[in-house]
Write a protein that holds these residues in place. Structure first.
Motif, PDB file in Angstrom:
ATOM      1  N   UNK A 162       2.088  13.608  14.875  1.00  0.00           N
ATOM      2  CA  UNK A 162       0.694  13.504  15.322  1.00  0.00           C
ATOM      3  C   UNK A 162      -0.030  12.406  14.544  1.00  0.00           C
ATOM      4  N   UNK A 163       0.167  12.392  13.221  1.00  0.00           N
ATOM      5  CA  UNK A 163      -0.473  11.367  12.392  1.00  0.00           C
ATOM      6  C   UNK A 163       0.062   9.977  12.731  1.00  0.00           C
ATOM      7  N   UNK A 164       1.361   9.904  13.006  1.00  0.00           N
ATOM      8  CA  UNK A 164       1.957   8.619  13.358  1.00  0.00           C
ATOM      9  C   UNK A 164       1.361   8.083  14.668  1.00  0.00           C
ATOM     10  N   UNK A 165       1.219   8.965  15.650  1.00  0.00           N
ATOM     11  CA  UNK A 165       0.588   8.556  16.908  1.00  0.00           C
ATOM     12  C   UNK A 165      -0.855   8.125  16.678  1.00  0.00           C
ATOM     13  N   UNK A 166      -1.547   8.842  15.787  1.00  0.00           N
ATOM     14  CA  UNK A 166      -2.958   8.542  15.518  1.00  0.00           C
ATOM     15  C   UNK A 166      -3.133   7.148  14.943  1.00  0.00           C
ATOM     16  N   UNK A 167      -2.324   6.793  13.925  1.00  0.00           N
ATOM     17  CA  UNK A 167      -2.528   5.499  13.264  1.00  0.00           C
ATOM     18  C   UNK A 167      -1.993   4.347  14.108  1.00  0.00           C
ATOM     19  N   UNK A 168      -1.181   4.656  15.130  1.00  0.00           N
ATOM     20  CA  UNK A 168      -0.724   3.609  16.052  1.00  0.00           C
ATOM     21  C   UNK A 168      -1.666   3.451  17.254  1.00  0.00           C
ATOM     22  N   UNK A 169      -2.719   4.269  17.304  1.00  0.00           N
ATOM     23  CA  UNK A 169      -3.657   4.182  18.413  1.00  0.00           C
ATOM     24  C   UNK A 169      -3.140   4.812  19.687  1.00  0.00           C
ATOM     25  N   UNK A 217      -2.687 -16.428  16.404  1.00  0.00           N
ATOM     26  CA  UNK A 217      -2.454 -14.979  16.526  1.00  0.00           C
ATOM     27  C   UNK A 217      -1.806 -14.395  15.271  1.00  0.00           C
ATOM     28  N   UNK A 218      -2.056 -15.016  14.119  1.00  0.00           N
ATOM     29  CA  UNK A 218      -1.492 -14.536  12.849  1.00  0.00           C
ATOM     30  C   UNK A 218      -2.586 -13.892  11.994  1.00  0.00           C
ATOM     31  N   UNK A 219      -2.128 -13.033  11.061  1.00  0.00           N
ATOM     32  CA  UNK A 219      -3.048 -12.371  10.135  1.00  0.00           C
ATOM     33  C   UNK A 219      -3.111 -13.164   8.832  1.00  0.00           C
ATOM     34  N   UNK A 220      -4.348 -13.341   8.322  1.00  0.00           N
ATOM     35  CA  UNK A 220      -4.552 -14.061   7.072  1.00  0.00           C
ATOM     36  C   UNK A 220      -5.381 -13.207   6.106  1.00  0.00           C
ATOM     37  N   UNK A 221      -5.076 -13.356   4.821  1.00  0.00           N
ATOM     38  CA  UNK A 221      -5.886 -12.722   3.774  1.00  0.00           C
ATOM     39  C   UNK A 221      -6.648 -13.813   3.048  1.00  0.00           C
ATOM     40  N   UNK A 222      -7.981 -13.705   3.075  1.00  0.00           N
ATOM     41  CA  UNK A 222      -8.832 -14.728   2.471  1.00  0.00           C
ATOM     42  C   UNK A 222      -9.499 -14.170   1.224  1.00  0.00           C
ATOM     43  N   UNK A 223      -9.420 -14.932   0.102  1.00  0.00           N
ATOM     44  CA  UNK A 223      -9.953 -14.498  -1.187  1.00  0.00           C
ATOM     45  C   UNK A 223     -11.335 -15.119  -1.442  1.00  0.00           C
ATOM     46  N   UNK A 224     -12.020 -14.588  -2.440  1.00  0.00           N
ATOM     47  CA  UNK A 224     -13.386 -15.036  -2.732  1.00  0.00           C
ATOM     48  C   UNK A 224     -13.444 -16.501  -3.147  1.00  0.00           C
ATOM     49  N   UNK A 225     -12.337 -17.069  -3.676  1.00  0.00           N
ATOM     50  CA  UNK A 225     -12.333 -18.476  -4.079  1.00  0.00           C
ATOM     51  C   UNK A 225     -12.036 -19.412  -2.908  1.00  0.00           C
ATOM     52  N   UNK A 233       3.805 -11.201   8.050  1.00  0.00           N
ATOM     53  CA  UNK A 233       5.053 -10.473   7.820  1.00  0.00           C
ATOM     54  C   UNK A 233       4.831  -9.162   7.071  1.00  0.00           C
ATOM     55  N   UNK A 234       3.601  -8.945   6.545  1.00  0.00           N
ATOM     56  CA  UNK A 234       3.289  -7.694   5.838  1.00  0.00           C
ATOM     57  C   UNK A 234       2.668  -6.651   6.768  1.00  0.00           C
ATOM     58  N   UNK A 235       2.265  -7.055   7.948  1.00  0.00           N
ATOM     59  CA  UNK A 235       1.620  -6.127   8.883  1.00  0.00           C
ATOM     60  C   UNK A 235       2.688  -5.197   9.471  1.00  0.00           C
ATOM     61  N   UNK A 236       2.565  -3.896   9.272  1.00  0.00           N
ATOM     62  CA  UNK A 236       3.637  -2.957   9.670  1.00  0.00           C
ATOM     63  C   UNK A 236       3.877  -2.877  11.176  1.00  0.00           C
ATOM     64  N   UNK A 237       2.796  -2.927  11.973  1.00  0.00           N
ATOM     65  CA  UNK A 237       2.953  -2.808  13.423  1.00  0.00           C
ATOM     66  C   UNK A 237       1.682  -3.317  14.107  1.00  0.00           C
ATOM     67  N   UNK A 238       1.806  -3.549  15.412  1.00  0.00           N
ATOM     68  CA  UNK A 238       0.647  -3.995  16.189  1.00  0.00           C
ATOM     69  C   UNK A 238      -0.293  -2.827  16.457  1.00  0.00           C
ATOM     70  N   UNK A 244      -8.328  -3.145  13.841  1.00  0.00           N
ATOM     71  CA  UNK A 244      -8.123  -4.228  12.882  1.00  0.00           C
ATOM     72  C   UNK A 244      -7.274  -3.710  11.724  1.00  0.00           C
ATOM     73  N   UNK A 245      -6.639  -4.640  11.037  1.00  0.00           N
ATOM     74  CA  UNK A 245      -5.959  -4.315   9.784  1.00  0.00           C
ATOM     75  C   UNK A 245      -6.840  -4.748   8.630  1.00  0.00           C
ATOM     76  N   UNK A 246      -6.876  -3.918   7.565  1.00  0.00           N
ATOM     77  CA  UNK A 246      -7.679  -4.277   6.403  1.00  0.00           C
ATOM     78  C   UNK A 246      -7.067  -3.667   5.153  1.00  0.00           C
ATOM     79  N   UNK A 247      -7.460  -4.154   4.004  1.00  0.00           N
ATOM     80  CA  UNK A 247      -7.076  -3.540   2.737  1.00  0.00           C
ATOM     81  C   UNK A 247      -8.064  -2.412   2.440  1.00  0.00           C
ATOM     82  N   UNK A 248      -7.587  -1.378   1.783  1.00  0.00           N
ATOM     83  CA  UNK A 248      -8.399  -0.185   1.533  1.00  0.00           C
ATOM     84  C   UNK A 248      -9.768  -0.501   0.905  1.00  0.00           C
TER      85      UNK A 248
END
Length: 418
Positions: A162-169, A217-225, A233-238, A244-248
């Motif tokens: 159930x949780x797996x279905x939930x986080x996959x939308x 269509x790629x994911x990027x992590x942008x820092x304050x600098x 390649x770090x994104x687990x699934x679509x 959206x994907x985000x850090x906690x």
């Protein structure tokens, strides 16, 4: 009734005693050759089926022996005449006697002690019927216990699914009218920058956010600098459109922290509640064995780590990955074995809690835990958690559906076990 009882090292002498309903068990003793008391004989002393009962240390455990053996001093051996006494029935009788004697301060059993026991003895045919009935019941109990264990496993697996279905939308349908999570994250980011500018919170060196570039269509992590890196390649699934994907830390109103690293003096009573990892179980705070600290110690801890209503508590030392949503509407202090996560107002605490107990993050925590005797994860690892984020309205639909399904599974479990 033909029966003989002797302690290890004694030679059995079989004699006859008859009584209608109950009997005192006759006891006979005599020495044997070759010092069999200490096991120096190479010949079995008991050559017929018998029952042995532990007489020292752990008292009262019994078993039926069908093979020849040499008894030892810690055992008392019973040899019934099986024409009149069923071995299994006699064992059940002794097991029942000793089950009523639990907690006894008797340091050991002796032959004279057992001599005083009274055993209800039906005719041999009825003994066998009783044994058959009891064995049938025990078989049914074993089946029930196996089914119970299987059911518990099935319920646990169902909840994980159930949780797996939930986080996959895939647990509830998406609504195109919902505000996209990316818009919400931009708003949260603006609010955080305003707090940094006002000096309410500090800008952390590794603060960043994740965005999806519509061009490649790629994911990027942008820092304050201003630096950024491709993390596709770090994104687990679509995830579905609108997610959206985000850090906690992106969905927290304050930096993630933990309790005191200096275990304070605590006791069963005091001014303020003090909890550790042992108090976080099954999505709740368990206060059964909670301890307390003084006001002075509490204020020192609370000035840095201040759990509030609906904050999330995550165990990170020893027992890793237990989660609770704080339902205590009063101040308390924590040990460093618990991380404190303060979700932003536009993030449902229970949705975030369900993500944290999903296999996605539970497996990550177990994989990344360090230490040999005491496993742990650190705050830097928690800050690096990647989470899938739906719109706020869908978060609510997901939480409602999870609670509904979990309640049904818990009801089934309770009904079948009871």
């Amino acid at each position: 009734i033909l029966i003989s009882i002797f302690a290890g090292g004694d030679r059995p002498i079989i004699c006859e005693k008859t009584q209608s309903d109950k009997c005192n068990i006759p006891i006979y003793s005599n020495g044997i050759e070759n010092n069999g008391l200490y096991g120096f004989t190479n010949k079995p002393v008991v050559n017929v089926s018998s029952i042995t009962i532990s007489a020292r240390g752990t008292i009262g455990f019994s078993c039926i022996r069908y093979e020849p053996f040499v008894p030892i001093v810690r055992l008392i051996t019973i040899i019934p005449f099986t024409k009149y006494i069923d071995l299994v029935f006699l064992k059940i009788a002794f097991d029942t006697l000793f089950s009523f004697s639990e907690g006894s301060s008797i340091p050991q059993l002796t032959v004279p002690t057992i001599k005083q026991f009274l055993i209800p003895l039906p005719p041999i045919a009825e003994q066998k019927r009783i044994v058959t009935a009891i064995e049938t019941i025990f078989t049914q109990i074993d089946i029930l216990e196996t089914n119970k264990a299987n059911l518990q496993t099935a319920v646990k697996q169902a909840k994980s699914k159930i949780l797996d279905l939930a986080i996959h939308g895939k647990l509830v349908p998406q609504d195109p009218a919902d505000e996209p999570a990316s818009v919400m994250l931009e708003r949260l980011r603006a609010e955080k920058e305003a707090k940094i500018a006002a000096g309410e919170i500090k800008c952390r060196k590794n603060d960043s956010y994740i965005y999806k570039n519509s061009t490649d269509n790629c994911y990027y992590q942008k820092y304050t600098d201003g630096c950024e890196e491709n993390i596709s390649d770090e994104i687990p699934f679509d995830v579905p459109a609108g997610w959206a994907w985000c850090k906690l830390p992106e969905v927290c109103r304050k930096p993630i922290t933990d309790g005191t690293h200096n275990s304070p003096s605590n006791s069963a009573s005091g001014d303020f509640l003090y909890i550790t990892a042992k108090n976080i179980k099954n999505l709740a705070i368990c206060l059964d064995d909670a301890t307390y600290i003084s006001k002075e110690i509490h204020e020192s801890i609370y000035s840095r780590c201040s759990p509030e209503l609906n904050d999330i508590l995550l165990t990170k030392d020893g027992t890793i990955g237990e989660v609770a949503v704080n339902n205590l509407n009063y101040p308390f202090s924590m040990l460093s074995s618990i991380a404190l996560i303060k979700p932003s107002n536009e993030i449902l605490s229970w949705f975030l809690a369900y993500i944290l107990i999903s296999d996605l993050l539970q497996n990550k925590m177990k994989k990344e835990a360090k230490g040999s005797a005491l496993k742990r994860i650190i705050l830097a690892q928690i800050n690096d958690f990647l989470i899938p984020l739906p719109p706020l309205a869908e978060q609510q639909r997901i939480v409602t559906k999870i609670e509904e399904l979990f309640a049904q599974l818990d009801f089934i479990m309770t009904a079948l076990v009871d």
